[in-house]
Design an enzyme around this catalytic site. Sequence first.
Site, PDB file in Angstrom:
ATOM      1  N   ARG A  44       0.837  -1.209   0.000  1.00 21.11           N
ATOM      2  CA  ARG A  44       0.000   0.000   0.000  1.00 21.11           C
ATOM      3  C   ARG A  44       0.866   1.251   0.000  1.00 21.11           C
ATOM      4  NH1 ARG A  44      -3.242  -3.599  -0.684  1.00 21.11           N
ATOM      5  NH2 ARG A  44      -2.740  -2.949  -2.774  1.00 21.11           N
TER       6      ARG A  44
ATOM      7  N   GLU B 103       2.118   1.556  -3.394  1.00 17.70           N
ATOM      8  CA  GLU B 103       1.014   1.979  -4.248  1.00 17.70           C
ATOM      9  C   GLU B 103       0.750   3.488  -4.113  1.00 17.70           C
ATOM     10  OE1 GLU B 103      -3.193  -0.076  -5.218  1.00 17.70           O
ATOM     11  OE2 GLU B 103      -2.907   0.472  -3.112  1.00 17.70           O
TER      12      GLU B 103
ATOM     13  N   SER C 192      15.270  14.920   0.608  1.00 16.61           N
ATOM     14  CA  SER C 192      16.282  13.999   1.121  1.00 16.61           C
ATOM     15  C   SER C 192      15.657  12.870   1.932  1.00 16.61           C
ATOM     16  CB  SER C 192      17.269  14.761   2.006  1.00 16.61           C
ATOM     17  OG  SER C 192      18.222  13.875   2.564  1.00 16.61           O
TER      18      SER C 192
END
Length: 160
Positions: A100, A103, A126
Amino acid sequence: MSLATLDTSQHPNLPSASATLFKAKAAKKFSFEQIAQHIGRNEVATAAIFYGQAKASPEDITNLASLLEIPQEVLEDQLSGFPDRGKSVEMPPKEPLIYRLYEIVQNYGYAYKAVLNEKFGDGIMSAISFSTKVEKETDADGNNWAVITLRGKWLPFSRF
């Protein structure tokens, strides 16, 4: 409360310190939040040490050895090198929660990039000068929400 544990057969790329630390964590029944409070680190940074993705300072090693009752020499030996970051998760990840997160970057990565570039200019956020935290919110209907904050120093690309 359920505690995070480690099945080493599912994570063959983790360093030996991971098994040592997780075994002691399970025996003591400590959460990452409790361990983090004891060693003076953020709980995500603490978990990253357990997964071999962050470097433990000499003070971290001393505090972990004391809290988890692991011989300090063992932890010094296992945690003395530099982390080999990025090898612990196959890509794309198969574990549902980690997928997830992957995703989210797939779906919103370019949107994040566009908004960040508009706010900061051409550059990157960063992951070295970086901090993160996880919080739990409960709304008025009793639904739990995960809040993940990512805070990274902005690094503009240099012109050459």
